[in-house]
Enzyme design. Structure first.
Site, mmCIF file in Angstrom:
data_model
loop_
_atom_site.group_PDB
_atom_site.id
_atom_site.type_symbol
_atom_site.label_atom_id
_atom_site.label_comp_id
_atom_site.label_asym_id
_atom_site.label_seq_id
_atom_site.Cartn_x
_atom_site.Cartn_y
_atom_site.Cartn_z
ATOM 1 N N ARG A 145 3.567 -2.012 -9.353
ATOM 2 C CA ARG A 145 5.186 -2.228 -9.675
ATOM 3 C C ARG A 145 5.368 -3.251 -8.421
ATOM 4 N NH1 ARG A 145 4.846 1.876 -13.268
ATOM 5 N NH2 ARG A 145 3.570 2.795 -11.731
ATOM 6 N N THR A 146 5.147 -2.298 -7.600
ATOM 7 C CA THR A 146 5.103 -2.994 -6.000
ATOM 8 C C THR A 146 4.641 -4.198 -5.786
ATOM 9 O OG1 THR A 146 5.373 -0.817 -5.096
ATOM 10 C CG2 THR A 146 5.611 -2.219 -3.648
ATOM 11 N N ARG A 164 1.051 -2.547 2.218
ATOM 12 C CA ARG A 164 0.582 -0.506 1.574
ATOM 13 C C ARG A 164 -1.111 -0.805 1.896
ATOM 14 N NH1 ARG A 164 1.513 1.409 -4.175
ATOM 15 N NH2 ARG A 164 3.513 1.004 -3.877
ATOM 16 N N LYS A 186 -15.784 -4.855 6.212
ATOM 17 C CA LYS A 186 -16.888 -5.098 7.485
ATOM 18 C C LYS A 186 -16.030 -4.640 8.727
ATOM 19 C CE LYS A 186 -16.676 -10.077 4.786
ATOM 20 N NZ LYS A 186 -16.944 -10.853 5.761
ATOM 21 N N HIS A 216 8.677 4.164 1.709
ATOM 22 C CA HIS A 216 9.108 3.156 1.451
ATOM 23 C C HIS A 216 10.111 2.698 1.191
ATOM 24 C CE1 HIS A 216 7.186 0.635 -2.197
ATOM 25 N NE2 HIS A 216 7.008 2.213 -3.037
HETATM 26 C C1 NCD Z 1 5.115 5.233 -5.512
HETATM 27 C C2 NCD Z 1 4.650 5.238 -4.722
HETATM 28 O O1 NCD Z 1 3.432 4.296 -4.379
HETATM 29 O O2 NCD Z 1 5.157 5.658 -3.644
HETATM 30 N N1 NCD Z 1 5.058 4.220 -6.552
HETATM 31 C C3 NCD Z 1 5.685 3.234 -6.461
HETATM 32 O O3 NCD Z 1 5.416 2.027 -5.488
HETATM 33 N N2 NCD Z 1 6.856 3.173 -7.610
HETATM 34 C C4 NCD Z 1 5.575 6.541 -6.340
HETATM 35 C C5 NCD Z 1 3.887 7.363 -6.376
HETATM 36 O O4 NCD Z 1 2.906 6.434 -6.137
HETATM 37 O O5 NCD Z 1 3.765 7.842 -6.539
#
Ligand code: NCD
Length: 309
Positions: free
Chosen positions: A57-58, A107, A86, A135
């Site tokens: 999703r993100t 991320r 590397k 997040h």
């Molecule tokens: C979450 C995350 O990556 O923190 N997912 C997201 O971004 N929608 C939740 C999760 O991984 O459980």
């Protein structure tokens, strides 16, 4: 209000007014999307997505948002295919990618990584999840969902359920909720309670937080159940994970005992916390929630790039 050039590392660096402003802009984006399909606000701009951890999703909603704004994207979705394999440092990667793009989304499994990236880059850096830390853009879309699907942020009674220790979405969401008049129920196994510093921060801000390990007593007391996945990958010991695996399951029988207007949210991915039988009920808003990632991230990208004020 000016967001141009701003990094989005933690929701704590935003005021309530700023958050409400972003949500308002997300509304505008959603409206424009429905009307025109796509826009050209970020034509010629490039978004770089550096994903050192899995994401559906993100990553995809950031990319979709950038494309909907007329911009382009570059990036990787696995550290193994980048020069990190590397031995390149994050600081070096960030300084290189800065030369290729206008906004950087990152991320990474290490807490503090997005902050580090922001220290090395002059372009806006957006934290898309740093380990068990934060997040912030998920929180903005969660707040947006609450406003649209529950109709309010002030006066909200919400239960955060599941892995409150390692779940970064709940860490950021709890902070944001403390800016509003909310009552929070924190429901988790004993081992996965909300970090003490978050609890004390919430209480210092006058938020009523009730902790428990069962949702039974509160099902008819809350407007929203924000369900989360137990974050298997963050457990230092797999045996510890096994002890709490599958602790909570929301089923049609659970819902029968709940507030008839209960809204079910989940940042997703879900494992088995919410029974799929609930997906087509009026309570389930999690897929809508994931869609809202697009207009909210469109607003964020347009604001930090200065294309929107
Ligand atoms: C979450 C995350 O990556 O923190 N997912 C997201 O971004 N929608 C939740 C999760 O991984 O459980």
């Amino acid at each position: 209000m000016n967001f141009k050039g701003r990094d989005i590392i933690s929701i704590r660096s935003f005021t309530k007014q700023e958050i409400l402003y972003i949500l308002e802009k997300a509304d505008e984006m959603d409206h424009m999307l429905k009307k025109h399909g796509s826009l050209s606000l970020l034509k010629g701009k490039i978004l770089a997505t550096l994903f050192y951890e899995p994401s559906t999703r993100t990553k995809l909603s950031f990319e979709s948002a950038m494309h909907r704004l007329g911009g382009d994207t570059i990036g990787f979705s696995e550290a193994g295919v980048s020069s990190a394999a590397k031995g390149e440092t994050l600081a070096d990667t960030v300084r290189v990618v800065e030369g290729y793009s206008d906004i950087l989304v990152i991320r990474h499994p290490m807490e503090g990584s997005a902050l580090l990236a922001a220290e090395y880059a002059d372009i806006p850096v957006i934290n898309a999840g740093d380990g068990a830390g934060r997040h912030p853009t998920q929180t903005l879309l969660d707040l947006y969902t609450l406003r649209r699907e529950v109709g309010k942020l002030d006066g909200l009674r919400i239960a955060l359920l599941g892995d409150l220790k390692y779940g970064r979405t709940v860490h950021s969401l709890a902070h944001a909720l403390s800016l509003f008049d909310t009552q929070i129920y924190a429901v988790s196994p004993e081992e996965l309670r909300l970090p003490r510093e978050i609890i004390s921060d919430l209480r210092r801000k006058g938020v009523e937080v009730v902790e428990s390990n069962s949702f039974e007593g509160i099902l008819d007391q809350v407007d929203v159940l924000y369900v989360t996945r137990i974050q298997k990958e963050r457990f230092p010991d797999p045996e510890e994970y096994k002890k709490v695996q599958g602790t909570y399951k929301i089923t049609p029988a659970t819902i029968e005992r709940a507030n008839p207007d209960l809204v079910l949210l989940h940042p997703l991915p879900r494992i088995d916390e919410i029974s799929p039988e609930l997906d087509n009920t009026r309570h389930a808003k999690y897929f809508q929630q994931s869609y809202y990632g697009v207009p909210v991230r469109m607003a964020i990208l347009a604001l930090v790039s200065g294309a929107l004020r």
